[in-house]
Design a protein around this motif. Structure first.
Motif, PDB file in Angstrom:
ATOM      1  N   LEU A   1      -8.702  -2.308  -4.436  1.00  0.00           N
ATOM      2  CA  LEU A   1      -8.550  -1.113  -5.165  1.00  0.00           C
ATOM      3  C   LEU A   1      -9.532  -1.098  -6.530  1.00  0.00           C
ATOM      4  CD1 LEU A   1      -4.856  -0.585  -5.026  1.00  0.00           C
ATOM      5  CD2 LEU A   1      -6.503   0.676  -3.985  1.00  0.00           C
TER       6      LEU A   1
ATOM      7  N   THR B   1      -4.058   1.419   3.865  1.00  0.00           N
ATOM      8  CA  THR B   1      -2.857   1.830   4.345  1.00  0.00           C
ATOM      9  C   THR B   1      -2.895   2.030   5.865  1.00  0.00           C
ATOM     10  OG1 THR B   1      -2.293   2.764   2.329  1.00  0.00           O
ATOM     11  CG2 THR B   1      -0.646   3.294   3.826  1.00  0.00           C
TER      12      THR B   1
ATOM     13  N   MET C   1       0.733  -1.043  -0.102  1.00  0.00           N
ATOM     14  CA  MET C   1      -0.133   0.072  -0.151  1.00  0.00           C
ATOM     15  C   MET C   1       0.871   1.241   0.125  1.00  0.00           C
ATOM     16  SD  MET C   1      -2.908  -1.205  -0.377  1.00  0.00           S
ATOM     17  CE  MET C   1      -3.679   0.561  -0.357  1.00  0.00           C
TER      18      MET C   1
ATOM     19  N   SER D   1       0.624   6.188  -6.997  1.00  0.00           N
ATOM     20  CA  SER D   1      -0.663   7.185  -7.438  1.00  0.00           C
ATOM     21  C   SER D   1      -0.672   8.592  -6.992  1.00  0.00           C
ATOM     22  CB  SER D   1      -1.766   6.329  -6.865  1.00  0.00           C
ATOM     23  OG  SER D   1      -1.441   6.343  -5.246  1.00  0.00           O
TER      24      SER D   1
ATOM     25  N   THR E   1      -7.632   3.859  -0.670  1.00  0.00           N
ATOM     26  CA  THR E   1      -6.094   3.540  -0.615  1.00  0.00           C
ATOM     27  C   THR E   1      -5.235   3.931   0.824  1.00  0.00           C
ATOM     28  OG1 THR E   1      -6.201   3.734  -2.998  1.00  0.00           O
ATOM     29  CG2 THR E   1      -3.870   3.692  -1.751  1.00  0.00           C
TER      30      THR E   1
ATOM     31  N   LEU F   1       1.913   1.689  -3.537  1.00  0.00           N
ATOM     32  CA  LEU F   1       0.903   2.272  -4.150  1.00  0.00           C
ATOM     33  C   LEU F   1       0.574   3.805  -4.086  1.00  0.00           C
ATOM     34  CD1 LEU F   1      -1.992  -0.548  -4.471  1.00  0.00           C
ATOM     35  CD2 LEU F   1      -0.723   0.678  -6.150  1.00  0.00           C
TER      36      LEU F   1
ATOM     37  N   LEU G   1      -5.279  -5.247  -4.051  1.00  0.00           N
ATOM     38  CA  LEU G   1      -5.441  -5.399  -5.498  1.00  0.00           C
ATOM     39  C   LEU G   1      -7.196  -5.226  -5.793  1.00  0.00           C
ATOM     40  CD1 LEU G   1      -4.771  -4.801  -8.417  1.00  0.00           C
ATOM     41  CD2 LEU G   1      -4.245  -7.270  -8.566  1.00  0.00           C
TER      42      LEU G   1
END
Length: 307
Positions: free
Chosen positions: A230, A184, A50, A57, A180, A53, A227
């Motif tokens: 998300l 996290t 995370m 992102s 997200t 990611l 995954l």
């Protein structure tokens, strides 16, 4: 919302539930490792994935800002801690059940989860049940009672999965964070516990060694956890809520088929009768949700355009 956007949302949402449905196969690959060790690795590597990611992102700044905000809000901070414990408990029960040959129990748990959420809404949020929802809850209760009395054991795995996930959903409402950022934070809260567990095992000379393949699978467990979530978040933004309600039954249906046809778990006539009651409850519940969302949309259109 145009049709193309809705179809994209349905695709992402369905794909997330398909992945969740097949996830028992992944944990079965690690069935020779203790469930607590798998859970520890799942928490740790989910957190690492995370963080990566967030950086990719470009949400790191938003993450830091939310951390500062939540640090000043004791109510949200407590809700985050509870959500972290609940999702960890849910993961742990699920992993143990899968590797103990109880995939059918996990399937039942996620079938009845929406109805448990309805009951939590009544008891915690003081919401009122519609007549259809009352009938749905009663039918599901009959299904659980059949399993209890005819098979001679209370389906505690199913109910614990449904209750922990239902309470997790309530805590998430209070946190109100991007998917997200939320995951996290949740994994960040329990990662120190996971690391502490590994340290405890090391100093007590208990085995924490893994083969190369098992270690790679443990790392992949973080990806397998994050995954689908998300994809779900991407889909939820682009499809009607009523459609999301129907898609949620994809995962437990796939898990049911996986348990019966891949791992040859026993599905008796008693199971069939009990599941028919629960499936009937879900049909009624979904119909009530569809009617509710249609009514809300109609009222919104009337207010916006006049009628």
């Amino acid at each position: 919302m145009n049709t193309k956007v809705q179809y994209e949302g349905i695709f992402y949402g369905a794909l997330s539930y398909v992945m969740w449905g097949f996830i028992p196969i992944y944990w079965k690959l690690l069935q020779h490792v203790s469930s607590t060790q798998i859970l520890g690795h799942r928490v740790l590597w989910s957190f690492v994935f995370m963080i990566i990611l967030l950086l990719i992102s470009r949400k790191w700044a938003s993450f830091i800002n939310y951390v500062k905000e939540i640090a000043k809000n004791k109510k949200k901070l407590f809700a985050l801690f509870i959500a972290s414990l609940l999702v960890s408990a849910n993961w742990g029960i699920f992993i143990w059940a899968v590797n103990a040959g109880r995939i059918l129990d996990t399937s039942l748990g996620y079938y009845i989860n929406p109805l448990i959420s309805v009951l939590l809404g009544v008891t915690v949020l003081k919401e009122k049940l519609s007549n259809i929802q009352v009938i749905s809850v009663c039918l599901a209760g009959i299904g659980v009672a059949i399993l209890t009395f005819y098979l001679g054991s209370f389906p505690w795995i199913s109910l614990m999965l449904a209750i922990t996930f239902g309470l997790y959903g309530l805590a998430k409402v209070l946190i109100n964070a991007d998917a997200t950022i939320g995951l996290t934070l949740e994994t960040m809260m329990v990662t120190p516990i996971a690391i502490g567990y590994f340290v405890y095992l090391f100093f007590h000379h208990e085995s924490i060694s893994l083969s190369g393949q098992e270690f790679v699978l443990m790392i992949g467990g973080g990806v397998a956890t994050a995954l689908p979530l998300l994809l779900f978040a991407m889909g939820a933004k682009k499809m009607p809520l009523s459609m999301l309600g129907f898609l949620q039954y994809i995962a437990p249906t796939i898990s049911l088929l996986v348990g019966v046809f891949m791992y040859h778990e026993e599905f008796t006539k008693v199971h069939l009768v009990a599941f028919l009651f629960i499936w009937s409850a879900l049909v009624l519940y979904s119909m009530s949700q569809l009617r509710k969302s249609t009514r809300i949309k109609k009222n919104f259109d009337q207010e916006r355009y006049g009628a």
